[in-house]
Scaffold this active site. Structure first.
Site, mmCIF file in Angstrom:
data_model
loop_
_atom_site.group_PDB
_atom_site.id
_atom_site.type_symbol
_atom_site.label_atom_id
_atom_site.label_comp_id
_atom_site.label_asym_id
_atom_site.label_seq_id
_atom_site.Cartn_x
_atom_site.Cartn_y
_atom_site.Cartn_z
ATOM 1 N N SER A 64 -6.951 4.576 -4.613
ATOM 2 C CA SER A 64 -5.943 5.472 -5.185
ATOM 3 C C SER A 64 -5.922 5.515 -6.713
ATOM 4 O O SER A 64 -5.246 6.364 -7.289
ATOM 5 C CB SER A 64 -4.545 5.100 -4.670
ATOM 6 O OG SER A 64 -4.416 5.470 -3.321
ATOM 7 N N LYS A 67 -6.723 8.789 -8.200
ATOM 8 C CA LYS A 67 -5.725 9.862 -8.272
ATOM 9 C C LYS A 67 -5.330 10.183 -9.718
ATOM 10 O O LYS A 67 -4.940 11.307 -10.016
ATOM 11 C CB LYS A 67 -4.492 9.471 -7.455
ATOM 12 C CG LYS A 67 -4.788 9.301 -5.966
ATOM 13 C CD LYS A 67 -3.612 8.691 -5.217
ATOM 14 C CE LYS A 67 -3.934 8.466 -3.748
ATOM 15 N NZ LYS A 67 -2.829 7.819 -3.004
ATOM 16 N N TYR A 191 -11.248 14.111 -0.669
ATOM 17 C CA TYR A 191 -10.290 13.028 -0.916
ATOM 18 C C TYR A 191 -10.878 11.665 -0.535
ATOM 19 O O TYR A 191 -10.794 10.704 -1.311
ATOM 20 C CB TYR A 191 -9.006 13.302 -0.133
ATOM 21 C CG TYR A 191 -7.965 12.212 -0.240
ATOM 22 C CD1 TYR A 191 -7.251 12.032 -1.416
ATOM 23 C CD2 TYR A 191 -7.708 11.355 0.829
ATOM 24 C CE1 TYR A 191 -6.291 11.023 -1.523
ATOM 25 C CE2 TYR A 191 -6.754 10.361 0.730
ATOM 26 C CZ TYR A 191 -6.055 10.203 -0.442
ATOM 27 O OH TYR A 191 -5.113 9.209 -0.539
ATOM 28 N N TYR A 243 3.660 3.188 -5.852
ATOM 29 C CA TYR A 243 4.380 3.564 -4.645
ATOM 30 C C TYR A 243 5.822 3.064 -4.716
ATOM 31 O O TYR A 243 6.466 3.176 -5.748
ATOM 32 C CB TYR A 243 3.650 3.056 -3.395
ATOM 33 C CG TYR A 243 2.169 3.331 -3.427
ATOM 34 C CD1 TYR A 243 1.694 4.644 -3.515
ATOM 35 C CD2 TYR A 243 1.237 2.293 -3.404
ATOM 36 C CE1 TYR A 243 0.332 4.909 -3.559
ATOM 37 C CE2 TYR A 243 -0.127 2.555 -3.447
ATOM 38 C CZ TYR A 243 -0.566 3.864 -3.529
ATOM 39 O OH TYR A 243 -1.904 4.115 -3.580
ATOM 40 N N VAL A 261 -5.589 0.458 -2.883
ATOM 41 C CA VAL A 261 -5.593 -0.543 -1.808
ATOM 42 C C VAL A 261 -6.906 -1.314 -1.740
ATOM 43 O O VAL A 261 -7.035 -2.244 -0.943
ATOM 44 C CB VAL A 261 -5.262 0.084 -0.433
ATOM 45 C CG1 VAL A 261 -3.843 0.629 -0.421
ATOM 46 C CG2 VAL A 261 -6.272 1.150 -0.049
#
Length: 309
Positions: A64, A67, A191, A243, A261
């Site tokens: 992530s 992103k 993705y 998050y 992760v």
């Protein structure tokens, strides 16, 4: 004058007895195979000095953290119009929550939760085939890190493709609300591949350096984004980058950051440095357990914080 190498070495030495703490991301089969007893750290300052400790040269799946960079690409393509598709608020929910997405009629809360990143990937796809979009993201990472040997870990990408049922559900849900413009399989193909980019801590810290230098690569003088855009990306990293653990990270570390992760975290000390840490064991929020602690130790010992007086 702060001896950054001594600080980084001390953090590595002090955390060594705890290597292996946390739980690897076992819901992605390829990540479940990663040895949790690994730790790397890299600090790259805006004047180009590089400080490394542990396995800072070993490539890992950035997941992530990618992103941040696809958001940067999407902003370059579409500007502020992207906020019609995704919000800017902290989620307060798990990174792959479907409940929140349903409650908000298919508009993801921010670009760093999975649904939001999938929406951003849909925007990156505009005018491209999936293969072209994947190539654009990879070229951008190579450009920022100034290294051509950065690659996508095909085994990780295939592992995610085979088991990413929740992401397929999120994407199909958004498609039902007309929040995605491209076929779900195409969006998720891009993705999964962007998340499977493999980089070392040193490469990742180098790639994030433009966010520590008001949008300009301080080593080449090349402007990546405007000063205002860099500031806003950093703001989103601070409020949404971990998050439902984002508030806790801001409280303890006080720097913009984005976790993955795979166990990596990219953190930015504006005007000072870009930092990457990697320790595969995760805490209950899906963020690197020892990576978060290492960054708190670094912030405390350097005085780096966006909240410093």
């Amino acid at each position: 004058m702060t001896d950054l190498q001594a600080i980084v070495d001390d953090i590595h030495r002090e955390l060594a007895p705890r290597f292996g703490e946390g739980k690897v991301a076992d819901y992605i089969p390829q990540l479940a195979r990663v040895d949790p007893k690994q730790f790397g750290m890299a600090v790259v300052t805006v004047d180009g000095a590089v400080h490394l400790a542990g396995e800072a040269e070993k490539a890992f799946s950035i997941q992530s953290i990618s992103k941040v960079f696809t958001l940067t690409i999407a902003l370059g393509k579409h500007g502020e119009a992207i906020w019609n598709r995704v919000g800017r608020e902290p989620s307060g929910s798990a990174f792959n929550s479907i409940v929140q997405l349903e409650h908000e009629h298919g508009k993801p809360r921010n670009p760093f939760i999975n649904a939001g990143a999938i929406a951003i990937t849909d925007l990156v796809l505009a005018g491209h085939t999936p293969k072209e979009a994947i190539g654009e993201v990879l070229r951008f990472m190579r450009f920022l890190a100034d290294e051509e040997d950065i690659v996508i870990d095909r085994d990780v990408a295939q592992s995610e493709q085979a088991t990413g049922y929740r992401n397929f559900a999120l994407a199909n849900f958004m498609r039902s609300f007309e929040k995605l413009s491209h076929p779900v399989e195409h969006v998720l193909g891009v993705y999964f591949h962007q998340c499977a980019i493999a980089m070392s801590c040193r490469q990742l810290a180098r790639a994030g350096l433009f966010l520590a230098a008001s949008g300009t690569n301080p080593l080449t003088g090349h402007r990546v984004v405007s000063h205002m855009r860099a500031r806003r990306i950093n703001a989103l990293m601070l409020t949404c980058g971990h998050y439902d653990g984002s508030g806790d990270f801001a409280y303890h570390v006080g720097l913009p950051g984005k976790s993955g992760v795979g166990g990596g975290i990219l953190a930015v000390a504006p005007g000072k440095a870009s930092v990457a840490v990697w320790s595969p064991g995760l805490n209950r929020n899906g963020n690197s357990l020892l990576g978060s602690i290492a960054l708190e130790m670094l912030a405390n010992r350097t005085g780096w914080s966006v909240f410093a007086a």
